[in-house]
Design a protein around this motif. Structure first.
Motif, PDB file in Angstrom:
ATOM      1  N   LEU A 192       0.798  -1.223   0.000  1.00 56.13           N
ATOM      2  CA  LEU A 192       0.000   0.000   0.000  1.00 56.13           C
ATOM      3  C   LEU A 192       0.833   1.275   0.000  1.00 56.13           C
ATOM      4  CD1 LEU A 192      -2.866  -0.956   2.485  1.00 56.13           C
ATOM      5  CD2 LEU A 192      -2.982  -0.769   0.005  1.00 56.13           C
ATOM      6  N   GLY A 193       2.140   1.123   0.150  1.00 59.57           N
ATOM      7  CA  GLY A 193       2.997   2.304   0.179  1.00 59.57           C
ATOM      8  C   GLY A 193       2.876   3.190  -1.050  1.00 59.57           C
ATOM      9  N   PRO A 194       2.937   2.645  -2.273  1.00 59.66           N
ATOM     10  CA  PRO A 194       2.830   3.501  -3.472  1.00 59.66           C
ATOM     11  C   PRO A 194       1.517   4.283  -3.522  1.00 59.66           C
ATOM     12  CG  PRO A 194       3.728   1.359  -4.055  1.00 59.66           C
ATOM     13  CD  PRO A 194       3.280   1.254  -2.627  1.00 59.66           C
ATOM     14  N   TYR A 195       0.411   3.621  -3.187  1.00 58.75           N
ATOM     15  CA  TYR A 195      -0.876   4.321  -3.168  1.00 58.75           C
ATOM     16  C   TYR A 195      -0.863   5.454  -2.156  1.00 58.75           C
ATOM     17  CZ  TYR A 195      -5.519   5.282  -1.330  1.00 58.75           C
ATOM     18  OH  TYR A 195      -6.631   5.924  -0.849  1.00 58.75           O
ATOM     19  N   LEU A 196      -0.395   5.164  -0.955  1.00 57.67           N
ATOM     20  CA  LEU A 196      -0.397   6.181   0.085  1.00 57.67           C
ATOM     21  C   LEU A 196       0.500   7.351  -0.304  1.00 57.67           C
ATOM     22  CD1 LEU A 196      -1.440   6.960   2.854  1.00 57.67           C
ATOM     23  CD2 LEU A 196       0.485   5.726   3.878  1.00 57.67           C
ATOM     24  N   THR A 197       1.640   7.046  -0.926  1.00 53.63           N
ATOM     25  CA  THR A 197       2.537   8.126  -1.373  1.00 53.63           C
ATOM     26  C   THR A 197       1.839   9.025  -2.385  1.00 53.63           C
ATOM     27  OG1 THR A 197       4.497   6.759  -0.973  1.00 53.63           O
ATOM     28  CG2 THR A 197       4.733   8.632  -2.491  1.00 53.63           C
ATOM     29  N   ARG A 198       1.125   8.437  -3.330  1.00 54.66           N
ATOM     30  CA  ARG A 198       0.404   9.244  -4.323  1.00 54.66           C
ATOM     31  C   ARG A 198      -0.632  10.143  -3.655  1.00 54.66           C
ATOM     32  NH1 ARG A 198       0.363   4.262  -7.017  1.00 54.66           N
ATOM     33  NH2 ARG A 198      -1.875   3.950  -6.562  1.00 54.66           N
ATOM     34  N   MET A 199      -1.361   9.592  -2.703  1.00 54.81           N
ATOM     35  CA  MET A 199      -2.393  10.374  -2.028  1.00 54.81           C
ATOM     36  C   MET A 199      -1.796  11.513  -1.218  1.00 54.81           C
ATOM     37  SD  MET A 199      -5.200   9.144  -3.083  1.00 54.81           S
ATOM     38  CE  MET A 199      -6.374   9.928  -1.986  1.00 54.81           C
ATOM     39  N   LEU A 200      -0.726  11.244  -0.524  1.00 53.56           N
ATOM     40  CA  LEU A 200      -0.110  12.288   0.295  1.00 53.56           C
ATOM     41  C   LEU A 200       0.530  13.371  -0.571  1.00 53.56           C
ATOM     42  CD1 LEU A 200       1.511  10.208   3.189  1.00 53.56           C
ATOM     43  CD2 LEU A 200      -0.741  11.293   3.100  1.00 53.56           C
ATOM     44  N   ASN A 201       1.007  12.972  -1.740  1.00 55.29           N
ATOM     45  CA  ASN A 201       1.638  13.950  -2.646  1.00 55.29           C
ATOM     46  C   ASN A 201       0.630  14.936  -3.237  1.00 55.29           C
ATOM     47  OD1 ASN A 201       4.205  13.013  -2.242  1.00 55.29           O
ATOM     48  ND2 ASN A 201       4.222  11.686  -4.071  1.00 55.29           N
ATOM     49  N   THR A 202      -0.665  14.652  -3.086  1.00 54.29           N
ATOM     50  CA  THR A 202      -1.660  15.604  -3.576  1.00 54.29           C
ATOM     51  C   THR A 202      -1.696  16.869  -2.719  1.00 54.29           C
ATOM     52  OG1 THR A 202      -3.462  14.722  -2.191  1.00 54.29           O
ATOM     53  CG2 THR A 202      -3.117  13.700  -4.367  1.00 54.29           C
TER      54      THR A 202
END
Length: 238
Positions: A192-202
């Motif tokens: 889930l790290g890649p997904y969470l990184t994308r969301m936080l980068n918003t």
């Protein structure tokens, strides 16, 4: 059986033990409860049954009904046996030390007997050892500087119990989930790290980002103690 309360039967803790039988396996409520605890520790409450306890004891299931009339009474005995362990925390010098010792003993009991956390916060626990723990806790809290009357004592007990129950259920649930799924932190991060990184980068979740990126992985015991102390500081009052 006549009782001080008319025809109401005595609770399981007050009923006398059945008369011993001429049987190869002697029984007692304490022995039944200890066996049930071992099975619940190994397999959980969902797998616990009178038949399995009887098999473990080497007796017929019907013999157990001389000692407990239903599953609720069995759970009552098991719970009070765990409270006997918690009661060993005893009295300490000062109200805060006593409450801290009881709370940590409760946590240790829940970690040793995960099913115990499932039964916290349900119907009242009124066995003799549970009442002893409750008395020690209430008596200690009644000495806190911010507790000046019975209403404040009730609120203090409510806040303390709500914290302990919630903290223990969360810790036990997380431990069970990790064990049952085999998901450790590294595996979770990889999935889930890649997904969470994308969301936080918003940029829409700045505080969550700080918690994820800068927050430390907190030790469960240290966190429990820190939050418990915070609760007690609030109870103490200004």
């Amino acid at each position: 059986m006549d009782t001080p309360y008319g025809s109401a039967p005595l609770p399981v803790w007050e009923r006398p033990e059945p008369q011993p039988r001429a049987a190869p396996v002697p029984l007692s409520r304490a022995k039944i409860a200890a066996t049930a605890i071992r099975l619940a520790d190994a397999h959980g409450l969902d797998e616990l049954s009178v038949r399995k306890i009887a098999k473990e004891l080497g007796v017929g299931p019907m013999r157990l009904y001389d000692y407990v009339t239903n599953r609720s009474e069995l759970l009552d005995l098991m719970v009070d046996a765990v409270y006997a362990q918690i009661a060993e925390a005893g009295q300490h010098a000062g109200w805060r030390a006593t409450v801290l010792a009881i709370a940590h003993a409760t946590r240790n009991a829940a970690l040793d007997h995960e099913w115990f956390a499932d039964l916290l916060g349900g119907r009242p626990h009124l066995g003799p050892h549970a009442l002893a723990v409750g008395e020690s806790t209430a008596a200690a809290l009644s000495q806190a500087p911010g507790v000046r009357d019975i209403d404040e004592l009730q609120r203090a007990l409510g806040a303390l119990n709500a914290f302990i129950i919630g903290a223990l259920r969360r810790e036990i649930t997380e431990r069970r989930t990790a064990r049952s799924t085999g998901t450790d932190e590294a595996t979770w991060q990889a999935s889930l790290g890649p997904y969470l990184t994308r969301m936080l980068n918003t940029g829409r979740y700045p505080t969550v980002a700080r918690l994820v990126i800068d927050g430390a992985h907190l030790n469960a015991e240290e966190t429990f103690n820190h939050n418990l102390v915070t609760i007690l500081d609030g109870i103490t009052g200004p």
